[in-house]
Motif scaffolding. Structure first.
Motif, PDB file in Angstrom:
ATOM      1  N   LYS A 177       0.813  -1.225   0.000  1.00 52.08           N
ATOM      2  CA  LYS A 177       0.000   0.000   0.000  1.00 52.08           C
ATOM      3  C   LYS A 177       0.844   1.272   0.000  1.00 52.08           C
ATOM      4  CE  LYS A 177      -4.214  -1.988   1.641  1.00 52.08           C
ATOM      5  NZ  LYS A 177      -5.454  -1.801   2.318  1.00 52.08           N
ATOM      6  N   GLY A 178       1.805   1.327  -0.904  1.00 52.59           N
ATOM      7  CA  GLY A 178       2.614   2.523  -1.069  1.00 52.59           C
ATOM      8  C   GLY A 178       3.775   2.650  -0.104  1.00 52.59           C
ATOM      9  N   GLN A 179       3.905   1.727   0.816  1.00 52.42           N
ATOM     10  CA  GLN A 179       4.998   1.739   1.799  1.00 52.42           C
ATOM     11  C   GLN A 179       6.012   0.653   1.429  1.00 52.42           C
ATOM     12  OE1 GLN A 179       5.305   3.762   4.670  1.00 52.42           O
ATOM     13  NE2 GLN A 179       3.593   4.891   3.806  1.00 52.42           N
ATOM     14  N   THR A 180       7.283   0.934   1.635  1.00 54.01           N
ATOM     15  CA  THR A 180       8.330  -0.054   1.403  1.00 54.01           C
ATOM     16  C   THR A 180       8.887  -0.509   2.744  1.00 54.01           C
ATOM     17  OG1 THR A 180       8.900   1.011  -0.684  1.00 54.01           O
ATOM     18  CG2 THR A 180      10.519  -0.503   0.237  1.00 54.01           C
ATOM     19  N   PHE A 181       8.907  -1.813   2.941  1.00 51.07           N
ATOM     20  CA  PHE A 181       9.406  -2.417   4.168  1.00 51.07           C
ATOM     21  C   PHE A 181      10.617  -3.278   3.841  1.00 51.07           C
ATOM     22  CE2 PHE A 181       5.034  -1.389   4.909  1.00 51.07           C
ATOM     23  CZ  PHE A 181       4.980  -1.012   6.237  1.00 51.07           C
ATOM     24  N   PHE A 182      11.662  -3.139   4.632  1.00 49.87           N
ATOM     25  CA  PHE A 182      12.892  -3.884   4.444  1.00 49.87           C
ATOM     26  C   PHE A 182      13.042  -4.918   5.551  1.00 49.87           C
ATOM     27  CE2 PHE A 182      13.503   0.134   2.327  1.00 49.87           C
ATOM     28  CZ  PHE A 182      14.125  -0.242   1.130  1.00 49.87           C
ATOM     29  N   ARG A 183      13.559  -6.087   5.182  1.00 46.33           N
ATOM     30  CA  ARG A 183      13.784  -7.150   6.166  1.00 46.33           C
ATOM     31  C   ARG A 183      14.908  -6.716   7.099  1.00 46.33           C
ATOM     32  NH1 ARG A 183      13.760 -13.014   5.729  1.00 46.33           N
ATOM     33  NH2 ARG A 183      13.734 -13.699   7.879  1.00 46.33           N
TER      34      ARG A 183
ATOM     35  N   TYR B 295       1.664  -2.361  10.845  1.00 46.27           N
ATOM     36  CA  TYR B 295       1.087  -1.453   9.845  1.00 46.27           C
ATOM     37  C   TYR B 295      -0.208  -2.042   9.277  1.00 46.27           C
ATOM     38  CZ  TYR B 295       0.823   1.534   5.698  1.00 46.27           C
ATOM     39  OH  TYR B 295       0.394   2.403   4.728  1.00 46.27           O
ATOM     40  N   LYS B 296      -0.151  -3.303   8.872  1.00 42.72           N
ATOM     41  CA  LYS B 296      -1.332  -3.957   8.304  1.00 42.72           C
ATOM     42  C   LYS B 296      -2.466  -4.043   9.333  1.00 42.72           C
ATOM     43  CE  LYS B 296      -0.873  -7.399   5.385  1.00 42.72           C
ATOM     44  NZ  LYS B 296      -0.468  -8.676   4.753  1.00 42.72           N
ATOM     45  N   PHE B 297      -2.123  -4.444  10.554  1.00 41.53           N
ATOM     46  CA  PHE B 297      -3.124  -4.594  11.616  1.00 41.53           C
ATOM     47  C   PHE B 297      -3.796  -3.257  11.914  1.00 41.53           C
ATOM     48  CE2 PHE B 297      -4.796  -5.127  15.868  1.00 41.53           C
ATOM     49  CZ  PHE B 297      -5.248  -6.428  15.879  1.00 41.53           C
ATOM     50  N   GLU B 298      -2.998  -2.203  12.040  1.00 40.04           N
ATOM     51  CA  GLU B 298      -3.550  -0.891  12.381  1.00 40.04           C
ATOM     52  C   GLU B 298      -4.369  -0.294  11.240  1.00 40.04           C
ATOM     53  OE1 GLU B 298      -0.276   1.428  13.977  1.00 40.04           O
ATOM     54  OE2 GLU B 298      -0.640   0.596  15.978  1.00 40.04           O
ATOM     55  N   LYS B 299      -4.015  -0.580   9.997  1.00 35.81           N
ATOM     56  CA  LYS B 299      -4.818  -0.105   8.860  1.00 35.81           C
ATOM     57  C   LYS B 299      -6.212  -0.732   8.900  1.00 35.81           C
ATOM     58  CE  LYS B 299      -2.238   2.770   6.667  1.00 35.81           C
ATOM     59  NZ  LYS B 299      -2.578   4.169   6.690  1.00 35.81           N
ATOM     60  N   LYS B 300      -6.301  -1.969   9.335  1.00 34.94           N
ATOM     61  CA  LYS B 300      -7.578  -2.687   9.372  1.00 34.94           C
ATOM     62  C   LYS B 300      -8.377  -2.409  10.648  1.00 34.94           C
ATOM     63  CE  LYS B 300     -10.515  -5.973   8.158  1.00 34.94           C
ATOM     64  NZ  LYS B 300     -11.348  -5.951   6.986  1.00 34.94           N
ATOM     65  N   PHE B 301      -7.702  -2.401  11.812  1.00 36.67           N
ATOM     66  CA  PHE B 301      -8.411  -2.370  13.092  1.00 36.67           C
ATOM     67  C   PHE B 301      -8.190  -1.118  13.932  1.00 36.67           C
ATOM     68  CE2 PHE B 301      -7.574  -6.909  12.176  1.00 36.67           C
ATOM     69  CZ  PHE B 301      -8.889  -7.327  12.001  1.00 36.67           C
ATOM     70  N   GLY B 302      -7.256  -0.258  13.534  1.00 41.68           N
ATOM     71  CA  GLY B 302      -6.954   0.930  14.324  1.00 41.68           C
ATOM     72  C   GLY B 302      -5.702   0.735  15.163  1.00 41.68           C
TER      73      GLY B 302
END
Length: 89
Positions: free
Chosen positions: A6-12, A28-35
């Motif tokens: 979603k437009g963000q780049t994450f590095f290992r 990031y994913k959890f907060e986008k869905k649930f706050g």
């Protein structure tokens, strides 16, 4: 290794999590869905795989609950290891 989400780049990162300098991919994913995850809570990967960031694999726990889950997971792995030694001898 990197992942775009979603437009963000994450590095290992060396700790095994994907990070973008501000947060981890699973948070990031959890907060986008649930706050927002409140400071007194942590996210846990149910299957123990830090790379499996599907929402169905994430659960929000208190720090105490999270520590207990990981303690139990370590005990289970040790028990499985001991069983494997018994069967190979």
């Amino acid at each position: 290794m990197k992942i775009k989400y979603k437009g963000q780049t994450f590095f290992r990162h060396k700790d095994g999590y994907y990070r973008n300098g501000q947060t981890t991919l699973h948070r990031y994913k959890f907060e986008k869905k649930f706050g927002t995850v409140l400071p007194c809570f942590q996210l846990h990967h149910k299957d123990g795989n830090k790379l499996n960031n599907k929402l169905s694999n994430l659960v929000m726990l208190t720090a105490k609950e999270h520590a207990a889950v990981h303690r139990d997971m370590r005990r289970e792995k040790m028990f499985e290891f001991q069983l494997s030694l018994d069967f190979t001898s």
